[in-house]
Motif scaffolding. Sequence first.
Motif, short mmCIF file in Angstrom:
data_model
loop_
_atom_site.label_atom_id
_atom_site.label_comp_id
_atom_site.label_asym_id
_atom_site.label_seq_id
_atom_site.Cartn_x
_atom_site.Cartn_y
_atom_site.Cartn_z
N LEU A 147 0.93 -1.22 -0.16
CA LEU A 147 -0.10 0.09 0.31
C LEU A 147 1.10 0.72 -0.02
N THR A 148 -0.06 2.11 -0.86
CA THR A 148 0.78 3.22 -0.41
C THR A 148 0.52 4.15 1.22
N GLY A 149 1.43 5.11 1.59
CA GLY A 149 0.78 6.27 2.89
C GLY A 149 -0.24 6.10 3.11
N LEU A 150 -0.48 6.76 2.11
CA LEU A 150 -2.05 7.77 1.47
C LEU A 150 -3.09 6.33 1.92
N GLU A 151 -3.14 5.05 1.27
CA GLU A 151 -4.02 3.70 0.95
C GLU A 151 -4.48 3.79 2.43
N TRP A 152 -3.26 2.97 3.16
CA TRP A 152 -3.35 2.89 4.31
C TRP A 152 -3.63 4.11 5.45
N LEU A 153 -3.25 5.24 5.61
CA LEU A 153 -3.94 5.48 6.66
C LEU A 153 -5.68 5.96 6.21
N ALA A 154 -6.38 6.21 4.96
CA ALA A 154 -7.24 5.76 4.82
C ALA A 154 -8.09 4.22 4.74
N TYR A 155 -7.63 2.76 4.94
CA TYR A 155 -8.27 2.21 5.40
C TYR A 155 -8.27 2.65 6.66
N LEU A 156 -7.38 2.56 7.33
CA LEU A 156 -7.70 3.42 8.62
C LEU A 156 -8.98 4.04 9.27
N ALA A 157 -8.91 5.21 8.35
CA ALA A 157 -10.44 6.19 8.95
C ALA A 157 -11.39 5.57 8.71
N SER A 158 -11.47 5.09 7.30
CA SER A 158 -12.37 3.86 7.16
C SER A 158 -13.52 3.96 7.93
N ALA B 179 4.14 5.25 11.32
CA ALA B 179 2.95 4.68 11.99
C ALA B 179 2.14 5.38 13.22
N LEU B 180 3.28 6.45 12.82
CA LEU B 180 2.49 8.03 14.19
C LEU B 180 1.37 8.28 13.78
N GLY B 181 1.09 8.56 12.60
CA GLY B 181 -0.22 8.96 11.96
C GLY B 181 -0.72 8.12 12.13
N ALA B 182 -0.74 6.47 11.75
CA ALA B 182 -1.37 5.80 10.96
C ALA B 182 -2.45 5.75 13.37
N ALA B 183 -1.48 5.40 14.23
CA ALA B 183 -1.68 5.16 15.59
C ALA B 183 -2.22 6.31 16.36
N ALA B 184 -2.32 7.81 15.60
CA ALA B 184 -3.40 8.82 15.86
C ALA B 184 -4.93 8.49 15.11
N VAL B 185 -4.30 7.98 13.83
CA VAL B 185 -5.89 8.02 13.51
C VAL B 185 -7.00 6.74 14.18
N THR B 186 -5.91 5.55 14.57
CA THR B 186 -6.79 4.64 15.40
C THR B 186 -7.26 5.09 16.56
N GLY B 187 -6.03 5.80 17.90
CA GLY B 187 -6.48 6.34 19.00
C GLY B 187 -7.02 7.15 19.36
N ASP B 188 -8.52 6.91 19.30
CA ASP B 188 -9.39 7.99 20.18
C ASP B 188 -9.16 7.82 21.41
N ARG B 189 -8.49 7.60 22.29
CA ARG B 189 -7.81 8.03 23.61
C ARG B 189 -6.62 7.16 24.02
N VAL B 190 -6.19 6.99 23.34
CA VAL B 190 -4.79 6.49 23.80
C VAL B 190 -4.65 6.06 22.52
#
Lengths: 307, 242
Positions: A93-104, A146-157
């Motif tokens: 995946l591209t970084g953008l696709e990875w973030l979009a997947y998680l954000a979805s 990985a930091l961006g992905a963690a920020a996308v998925t971590g609502d609280r922590v």
Amino acid sequence: MPVLECRAATRSFGSGRRRRTALAACTFAAELGEIVGIVGPNGAGKTTLLAAIAGDVRLSGGEIVVHGRRAGTGAARRAVGYAPDPPNAPPELTGLEWLAYLASHRAPTGAARDCLVRWAVGLADLSGFVGRRVATYSRGMAQRLALGAAAVTGDRVVVLDETLNGIDPIVQRRLRGSLSDLAADGRLVVVASHDLGTLERIATRVVVLAAGRVRADVSTAELLGERVAELTLTGSALAGVSRLLTRFRGASRTGHGIAVPLRGGLTVEHVLAVCRQDRVPVAASRVRYRMLEDLLVAAVSADGGVA
Amino acid sequence: MSASPKPLAFRAECELGLQLVIRNRPVRLVVLLVAMVVAMAVAGGVRGNLAAAGRLTFVAGGSLMAVAASRLLAKGAALAAARRAAAPACLHAAGRLTAITVVGGPLVAGMAALLAGSAAGWAPLARLILVGWTYAAAVAALALMLGPIIGASGAASAALVLVWLGGIPPSGMQGVFEAWPPVQRPVVWLWNLLPLGWRAHRLHVEGEMIDAILLGGWVVIGVAVAAWAAARAPVEPARGAL
């Protein structure tokens, strides 16, 4: 009320004579808005602790509660964003696709998803390479993704395992600001790192792990409020170091002498007087702030000389 | 934004499934291999022989799906992606299987059409396409469910072995293991249970409803087991025990 509670968290690997304990009754709690640094020597259990918080490792005993739910349950995992070490975004995946997947999996609409992705790209400073395939990333780029992905998925922590390592100093400075923003936004940020200087700058609290146990849990402000007398010894005086270490509580060896925490009314004059009394000549002395390294060395040494 | 928005998430799973398959080198190599085998069969005069066309479609299509689906939820980045997304595990399995079925299905259908040729007639051809698609989905579900348990390579290997040997009917296997009765029984039992080529062939030739139900059932079983295995598979710290 704490958003994260580790209650006697225990995890062992293997069985019989090969059984090794990674976490041994690890206990601490943290609240929203904090940045908690996790430090410790190699094999202290940092990665196991973070993976257990994220729900990737099941505990052998005790429990970890995230946002009122047991770690590993669906609700707890949805509250945690985890950046493991090494980062594990699919290389296809591209970084953008990875973030979009998680954000979805987080955003209710396509527009909200795009907004979340843009926010993560800005937060982790990814704009220069986010369109490229993950397989082509350097280690620093993968850490930032990985930091961006963690920020996308971590609502609280948001849990970061060595994520700030291997990133150039200019970007790291920006990312420190981003982590502070996440905490100010009302999230708990848990960072494990061997980069003690970075943790001193960003962490509000530091938890020292050694042999799977919490050896120290102090606020950074409290830590930096303490003073340390650093004595430089030369030549034959270095032979007196081991004697001096027994005279001062919490004293540790440095490359060229010893460091003595100035606690309980102890002053540098008192320290020098003891040196004179023991006939250990001191080449130079200075008083500095107590550093995270001092805390780590003291906590780990108290554990039985791991340092 | 903590509630999982299902339609958007399902679409994201489908897209991820496509990306994992289309951008994977081994999958592209298998597509090339299968294309060459089909081309050779067409050149060799298979066209018009519906039974032979069916058998070749099942082996070629099954091989393609075995390799492609094995990595959809396999240990590593694909499984970790499911963990990080933290959606219900059946959503990951169903979404990714949908993607591979939607992409692989037309390929299998095209293969069937090429091999059977128009001389076979439209109705038998449509039936072959339908059976081929169903069989491909069942094989994909089998490989998908093995991925989180034994990894992509293990899942692909196991599924490929079953695809290649699956053309042998249970009576054939019974004969092969006649000298080893303790092995014979479980093998024959498995041969009757698994989604194998002999069953697809029987469905194509005889239209047995039980075969359609079993192959379709494997899609459901595959998704359920894959979801269970993905939720349970350990994602231990990558750097070793501690």
